[in-house]
Design a protein around this motif. Sequence first.
Motif, PDB file in Angstrom:
ATOM      1  N   GLY A 129      -0.237 -26.206 -14.736  1.00  0.00           N
ATOM      2  CA  GLY A 129      -1.052 -25.177 -15.348  1.00  0.00           C
ATOM      3  C   GLY A 129      -1.721 -25.593 -16.638  1.00  0.00           C
ATOM      4  N   PHE A 130      -2.295 -24.614 -17.314  1.00  0.00           N
ATOM      5  CA  PHE A 130      -3.034 -24.835 -18.556  1.00  0.00           C
ATOM      6  C   PHE A 130      -2.100 -25.389 -19.630  1.00  0.00           C
ATOM      7  N   LYS A 131      -2.485 -26.521 -20.197  1.00  0.00           N
ATOM      8  CA  LYS A 131      -1.695 -27.222 -21.217  1.00  0.00           C
ATOM      9  C   LYS A 131      -0.278 -27.561 -20.730  1.00  0.00           C
ATOM     10  N   LYS A 132      -0.111 -27.638 -19.411  1.00  0.00           N
ATOM     11  CA  LYS A 132       1.161 -28.030 -18.786  1.00  0.00           C
ATOM     12  C   LYS A 132       2.322 -27.124 -19.203  1.00  0.00           C
ATOM     13  N   THR A 133       2.056 -25.832 -19.291  1.00  0.00           N
ATOM     14  CA  THR A 133       3.077 -24.899 -19.791  1.00  0.00           C
ATOM     15  C   THR A 133       3.708 -24.022 -18.709  1.00  0.00           C
ATOM     16  N   CYS A 134       3.341 -24.208 -17.446  1.00  0.00           N
ATOM     17  CA  CYS A 134       3.880 -23.345 -16.392  1.00  0.00           C
ATOM     18  C   CYS A 134       5.402 -23.452 -16.307  1.00  0.00           C
ATOM     19  N   SER A 142      11.418 -15.888 -21.942  1.00  0.00           N
ATOM     20  CA  SER A 142      10.237 -15.612 -21.120  1.00  0.00           C
ATOM     21  C   SER A 142      10.625 -14.773 -19.909  1.00  0.00           C
ATOM     22  N   HIS A 143      10.102 -13.542 -19.858  1.00  0.00           N
ATOM     23  CA  HIS A 143      10.394 -12.669 -18.711  1.00  0.00           C
ATOM     24  C   HIS A 143       9.844 -13.277 -17.417  1.00  0.00           C
ATOM     25  N   TRP A 144       8.681 -13.933 -17.489  1.00  0.00           N
ATOM     26  CA  TRP A 144       8.077 -14.511 -16.295  1.00  0.00           C
ATOM     27  C   TRP A 144       8.918 -15.673 -15.757  1.00  0.00           C
ATOM     28  N   THR A 145       9.365 -16.567 -16.642  1.00  0.00           N
ATOM     29  CA  THR A 145      10.236 -17.664 -16.196  1.00  0.00           C
ATOM     30  C   THR A 145      11.509 -17.109 -15.595  1.00  0.00           C
ATOM     31  N   ALA A 276      -0.139 -16.430  -8.296  1.00  0.00           N
ATOM     32  CA  ALA A 276       0.921 -15.728  -9.029  1.00  0.00           C
ATOM     33  C   ALA A 276       0.650 -15.621 -10.519  1.00  0.00           C
ATOM     34  N   GLU A 277       0.154 -16.693 -11.132  1.00  0.00           N
ATOM     35  CA  GLU A 277      -0.088 -16.666 -12.574  1.00  0.00           C
ATOM     36  C   GLU A 277      -1.518 -16.286 -12.924  1.00  0.00           C
ATOM     37  N   GLY A 278      -2.343 -16.059 -11.946  1.00  0.00           N
ATOM     38  CA  GLY A 278      -3.716 -15.679 -12.232  1.00  0.00           C
ATOM     39  C   GLY A 278      -4.688 -16.284 -11.251  1.00  0.00           C
ATOM     40  N   LEU A 279      -5.610 -17.122 -11.782  1.00  0.00           N
ATOM     41  CA  LEU A 279      -6.661 -17.686 -10.934  1.00  0.00           C
ATOM     42  C   LEU A 279      -6.255 -18.990 -10.262  1.00  0.00           C
TER      43      LEU A 279
END
Length: 631
Positions: A129-134, A142-145, A276-279
Amino acid sequence: MKGIKKSLTEEYLYLDFSHQREGCIFPLHTSVTVFLLSYCDCRIFKVCLVFTKESTDISLIRNVLPQDIEIQIISREVLPSIVQNCCLPAAVERTGNFCRAGLAVVLRHIIQKSYEADPSKKEILKLLGFKKTCLKACAEVSHWTRLCELTIPLAIENFLRESFEEPSTIPVEILQLEEKLGEPVRVHNDDKLRRQKLKQQKGAKVGLSLAKNKTKSKVYNLETSEELDFPSKSLELEVAFSKLTAQEEPATTNREPSHIRKAKASDLPPLEHVFAEGLYFTLADIVLLPCVHHFLVIICKKLPEKLIEFPLLASWYQRIQEVPKVKTAAFKCGIQFLDLPELLTTSHEQHTLLSEVPGIEEQNDSSFIGGPRPTMTKLMEKGIEVMFSPHPCPTWTLDWNCLPAAVSPKEGKMSSDRALRKQQQLNNLVYVVTNQARPGDRIVDFCSGGGHVGIVLAHMLPSCQVTLIENKELSLVRAKKRSDELGLSNIWFIQANMEYFTGMFNIGVALHACGVATDMVIEHCIKVRASFVTCPCCYGFIQNTSKFNFPKSEQFKGTLSYKEHMILCRFADQTAVQLPPQRRLIGKQCMCLVDLDRARAAEERGYSVQVISMEPESCSPKNNMIVGVPI
């Protein structure tokens, strides 16, 4: 093959295996890891399946494992010692003293190693992902993690177990995922894309948009060069699939019309989820796919009337099959995709069950009344005052000039002034730990960063085993390099969130563990009845979590509300040297009260605890030590 590197360090990958049923490997963490290995076509790990039951029929397992990945079957008893102290999955370097544990950390590592082995596979690196932060943030903060890594896999495992006997209730976590897929997407170029979407919508209304005359966008599968049959329904789909197929994202060469440029941000249409995370297709989709697939299999078999409740999830499930290499990887892992009916999207309707989900008390209330003095007065009226225990040896110091250079924090990337302060901080922690430690003790340096504490302890206490636990890979790699220079043989390095460390130990230490990380360290130590020496930091980041509620101790709970406790935490961060002396003094007093609450909570669980101010106090604005010993 061109571009593939052959000189990579050999690593072992250990995966848990309890059983398989109807094509599903349990635990789901193993299913997810195997799916990623297949998707990346990764052959650089020696994969070991670790049995929890010796009686499992091996022949049945082969049907749900990729045939092109060589997998060895082993028992838990033969695991390397460092792995026996961790939750699986875990990846271990050949040297045997560097381990990565926990689903998110291991999956990110597989992606990185696959790309290093073949840099031409740029699409694999994009999974981060963006800036390798997924999924980089730990599950505690992090609620998502937490949803992807822990709660969804566990909830679906329980759902599958129950459903094998009789139909079960829908997991709340799946309802949360459906709701998440209905939220507006936020990306780094959010404004630009939303203006393009507004232009597309305006153009479609007056018949000017080219997209109106198209029935589908020309997106090609990189594996087969065949055009994908994917309707061009939105800008989001064009952007998502152009990135997947290495094409340029849709862009306009002409300047945007005036009414588009001048549109207010609040008037721009929201971006909708494609993945899942967007686009963009990321590691989160890889994690969720095996879980959601097995959930949908049960729904279609036993609760088909419930499928209509998940239009967004079903749409995501269908869409993800069009991603290059996903079907191939799924087939190798025994996943046979379902052909779901198209469902009407009801993204704005909230599931009634979600209202029953217990939530965390509101954290973002900034309407505090007054400063810390009313709160401190309230505590004083209950007999709770700022009080530090005396320092056991305020003038003690390591002889830094006689120690090897690699032991000193001066070897790290910091200024000489900062290195001196770090040495002073280490003097305090090392004195306390070395006076508690006995030969053969196991010492854990939690949130170890670059290993400043752990490396000094391993050097000073050669008869003790020291383990460094850190979530950031680069910090741990730097620590290992320093350790290798010193030739230390009594040290382990574990890249993981601390909850994935399951080993027994005698002393836990943490220097400037941020926010609730200090509370996690103390809790970890109490669970195994280990002593702890912690230096807290970032009091302003303290908040209620899924594991902790503040205040912690019964004494403080009977006096302060959560909101009043947060006042103390907020002002405890105001100890920087640039601030006026009186303000710093109040900050120091608030720090002490927050840490006294932590100390009282540990005392209530059978510990003798002291809150000590480090010497000299100028070594850090955050200069408290909490020292606890089990009674």
